[in-house]
Each structure stands twice: as C-alpha cells, then as structure tokens.
Enzyme design. Structure first.
Site, PDB file in Angstrom:
ATOM      1  N   LEU A 156       0.863  -1.178   0.000  1.00 55.72           N
ATOM      2  CA  LEU A 156       0.000   0.000   0.000  1.00 55.72           C
ATOM      3  C   LEU A 156       0.899   1.227   0.000  1.00 55.72           C
ATOM      4  O   LEU A 156       1.977   1.213   0.599  1.00 55.72           O
ATOM      5  CB  LEU A 156      -0.886   0.037   1.256  1.00 55.72           C
ATOM      6  CG  LEU A 156      -1.972  -1.031   1.418  1.00 55.72           C
ATOM      7  CD1 LEU A 156      -2.673  -0.849   2.758  1.00 55.72           C
ATOM      8  CD2 LEU A 156      -2.984  -0.972   0.281  1.00 55.72           C
ATOM      9  N   ASP A 157       0.455   2.290  -0.658  1.00 57.92           N
ATOM     10  CA  ASP A 157       1.202   3.536  -0.596  1.00 57.92           C
ATOM     11  C   ASP A 157       1.317   3.988   0.848  1.00 57.92           C
ATOM     12  O   ASP A 157       0.435   3.702   1.676  1.00 57.92           O
ATOM     13  CB  ASP A 157       0.500   4.630  -1.410  1.00 57.92           C
ATOM     14  CG  ASP A 157       0.524   4.358  -2.900  1.00 57.92           C
ATOM     15  OD1 ASP A 157       1.359   3.541  -3.336  1.00 57.92           O
ATOM     16  OD2 ASP A 157      -0.288   4.965  -3.626  1.00 57.92           O
ATOM     17  N   ARG A 158       2.361   4.737   1.130  1.00 65.96           N
ATOM     18  CA  ARG A 158       2.597   5.210   2.488  1.00 65.96           C
ATOM     19  C   ARG A 158       1.387   5.971   3.048  1.00 65.96           C
ATOM     20  O   ARG A 158       1.030   5.822   4.217  1.00 65.96           O
ATOM     21  CB  ARG A 158       3.831   6.119   2.493  1.00 65.96           C
ATOM     22  CG  ARG A 158       4.213   6.648   3.863  1.00 65.96           C
ATOM     23  CD  ARG A 158       5.488   7.453   3.791  1.00 65.96           C
ATOM     24  NE  ARG A 158       5.914   7.922   5.093  1.00 65.96           N
ATOM     25  CZ  ARG A 158       7.043   8.572   5.316  1.00 65.96           C
ATOM     26  NH1 ARG A 158       7.862   8.839   4.307  1.00 65.96           N
ATOM     27  NH2 ARG A 158       7.370   8.956   6.529  1.00 65.96           N
ATOM     28  N   ARG A 168      -5.120   6.479  -7.961  1.00 70.55           N
ATOM     29  CA  ARG A 168      -4.784   7.900  -7.905  1.00 70.55           C
ATOM     30  C   ARG A 168      -4.665   8.505  -9.295  1.00 70.55           C
ATOM     31  O   ARG A 168      -5.170   9.603  -9.567  1.00 70.55           O
ATOM     32  CB  ARG A 168      -3.485   8.086  -7.109  1.00 70.55           C
ATOM     33  CG  ARG A 168      -3.583   7.564  -5.691  1.00 70.55           C
ATOM     34  CD  ARG A 168      -2.232   7.421  -5.023  1.00 70.55           C
ATOM     35  NE  ARG A 168      -1.621   8.721  -4.729  1.00 70.55           N
ATOM     36  CZ  ARG A 168      -0.497   8.863  -4.034  1.00 70.55           C
ATOM     37  NH1 ARG A 168       0.146   7.789  -3.588  1.00 70.55           N
ATOM     38  NH2 ARG A 168      -0.009  10.057  -3.792  1.00 70.55           N
ATOM     39  N   THR A 193      -1.746   5.705   2.149  1.00 72.08           N
ATOM     40  CA  THR A 193      -2.992   4.939   2.082  1.00 72.08           C
ATOM     41  C   THR A 193      -3.124   4.093   3.338  1.00 72.08           C
ATOM     42  O   THR A 193      -2.162   3.455   3.765  1.00 72.08           O
ATOM     43  CB  THR A 193      -3.002   4.022   0.849  1.00 72.08           C
ATOM     44  OG1 THR A 193      -2.839   4.810  -0.331  1.00 72.08           O
ATOM     45  CG2 THR A 193      -4.298   3.246   0.746  1.00 72.08           C
TER      46      THR A 193
END
Length: 345
Positions: free
Chosen positions: A159-161, A261, A163
């Site tokens: 997961l993105d930081r 995104r 998110t």
C-alpha cells in the site's frame, strides 16, 4: 587511532621507537554453501541473495549472478531461477557490511486476521510498508523486530505510504506464492474508499487507461497515463455525493502502482489530500478547519475490503476495515448528502 599516531611520533623511556600496532585485519570473506529449506522454496535466486547479503550493493549481487560465480547444485543459473527445497547454493566470497543497518523499533498494528499462514493488519496512513527511498524502516521491518522468533514474514502486496487499510503478510512461503498466484490471475477482490473533489455523475464507471511508471530527476517514482503503458482497469461506484465532493468505492481489476490515484486524477477528479497527483491548492486549504468542516491532513484513500481464497483452508475469505476516524469526521463536516447509494459490499 589518535593514540597510535601519538606513539609513532614519540619515543619510549629507553629512547627506542615503540612498536606500531596495526589494527586487526578483517577476516577475508569465504565461499558459503547454503541448503535451501522448504520455507525459501519458490523464491527467486536474486531476491534471496538480496535478502541475506546485508549491505552488499544490488549491482554487485547481479554482477556475481551474471558471471556464474553463484552456483546451484554445482550448476550455473540465471537471476530468474526459482529455488527448490534442498538446493545447495554456492555463494562466492562477498564482503558484507561491517556495520549492521539501523534496527527498526518493534511495533504491532491492529490485527484483522492471524493464523499459522497469514497475518492481516489494518495499516494506518503515513506509515510505509517497507524501508527505502529515504525511509529507514516500514511495517515489515517493525513487525519482524517485534516478532524475533518468526521464521518467515513477507509482504503479500503493498500500500502507498499515505494509504490506510488492509495489508496482507504471509507467514509461510507456500502462502506467499499461493496469494501471489491469486492476484496474478485476478482471483482476489480488492476495494478502496476514496473521496474526490468535483461533480461526479455516474453511479458506476469503468476506467481503462494504460499506465507507465517513470522516475523523476530526484529519484521519486511517478506514474502517468500512456498509450504503450501497462493495461489498467478500475471500476468506480458512487456511494455518497456532497455539494463539491463524492465518496467512491474503487474496485481494482489490475494492481498497478498508483492506479486509483492516476485514473482519478487523469479523469479530472483528484483524490482529496493526494500530494502527488492531486489539487495542491485545495489540499493546503483543507489542512485548516473552516466552519463546521474539520481539517484533513492525509490522503483520503483507504483499503477497506479484500476477498481471497485462504491458502490453507481453500475457503473464500472476506476481510473489512472501517473508514478511519479522521476521514469520518471530515465527511460529517461536508454538510448534507445529496445522493446516497447502497453501502459498499
């Protein structure tokens, strides 16, 4: 070393120069022979070496692989070779880092599921899943530090930081390869909640835009829509519509970097709080409270549901994570809901 230099310039009481004591020599690296266990079976040789050769530059690892200095069962292999239980690896003399990398502080996170094969946590926003790119450590390093007896613990996905939400980790190599196969074959169902700015119209909308990864001058990773990029598909469903915002559920049909995104930004609906592809002026304004609206100091993207086949039991497993409190508070400050669709399934 200062003391040695001082002694070498002076003399002893008898007038003779003192012996110069050389620093202890580091032992020369030796050839290593390692036998692969069942837990490491199925892993690519390059990834295995990168994990166990701490402090060795990635370029050097790939050089010894290309040169044939690394052998498996006395034979040459390439970097794509997948290890098998019982394989004997010859690792040539490689000097490891003299100093161990800084250790991550142990940490635990909210657990959604844990058994002998899996660990599923609820990751908070602002925490990286792994170290790198200016981040000393992430979730995986912290969990390993807090569970020193764990023989195996690896990220199933990322997961993105910024998110938040559901993050799967495998406690067995077999579980990792099984879940990777499910994701590769499109057998998992991953869904996110996100808030966008703008007048969203469709109750259900498919976005199919090819995505291309590239690196900026400062080394930061970015993604853009590009015709010859990787095929990417997201389905967006409208859950609630406010005056200037819409709460959406995003269903991933592919799992590309920054997919949700970039698909939304390119479609004209930036995710609220997105500091890479969003509306930067709006983001700054939203970081301050305004009337009934509370401040939002994070990206509004949350991995709220995942469905997969359990690698041990073979049963369909669905896990859910509630929308974080700061996101719920922000929604309440947006005023009345103009359109309310069915709750996400």
């Amino acid at each position: 070393m200062k003391d040695l230099a001082r002694y070498s310039r002076g003399k002893t009481e008898t007038g003779t120069p003192p012996p110069v004591v050389a620093p202890a020599a580091q032992p020369a690296p030796q050839v290593q022979l390692l036998t692969i266990s069942e837990e490491d079976s199925g892993q690519r040789i390059d990834n295995f070496l990168l994990r166990i050769c701490k402090g060795v530059p990635k370029s050097h690892i790939y050089r010894v692989l290309r040169s044939g200095e690394v052998r498996v069962n006395k034979g040459r292999i390439d970097q794509m070779y997948r290890l098998q239980d019982g394989d004997i690896i010859r690792i040539p003399p490689i000097r490891m880092a003299e100093k161990a990398p800084p250790s991550a502080p142990g940490a635990e996170f909210t657990i959604l599921l844990e058994d002998s094969h899996l660990l599923v946590i609820d990751k908070p926003a602002g925490v990286a899943v792994h170290g790198g790119s200016g981040v000393s450590y992430g979730v995986i390093e912290q969990l390993r530090a807090s569970r020193p007896d764990a023989k195996f613990l690896e990220l199933v996905h990322r997961l993105d930081r910024d998110t938040s939400g559901i993050l799967l980790l495998a406690k067995k190599r077999s579980a990792l390869t099984d879940l990777h196969a499910q994701m590769r074959d499109g057998l998992t169902d991953k869904r996110y909640l996100t808030l966008v700015h703008g007048d969203w119209q469709n109750a259900r909308q498919h976005v199919k835009l090819a995505l291309h990864k590239y690196t900026m001058g400062d080394g930061e990773r970015r993604v853009r829509v590009q015709a010859d990029g990787m095929a990417s598909h997201t389905i967006f469903s409208l859950l609630r519509k406010y005056t200037d915002y819409a709460l959406l559920e995003a269903e991933l049909k592919t799992g590309r970097t920054h997919q949700i995104r970039v698909h939304l930004s390119h479609s004209g609906f930036a995710i609220v709080g997105d500091d890479k592809y969003g509306d930067f002026v709006l983001n700054r304004a939203l970081q301050k409270a305004d009337g009934e609206r509370v401040a939002l100091k994070r990206m509004f993207l949350h991995a709220h549901q995942i469905t997969f086949t359990h690698p041990e039991t073979g049963k369909s497993t669905t896990l859910r994570s509630k929308l974080p409190a700061e996101c719920e508070r922000f929604l309440k400050g947006l005023g009345p809901v103009q359109v309310a669709a069915a709750s996400p399934k």
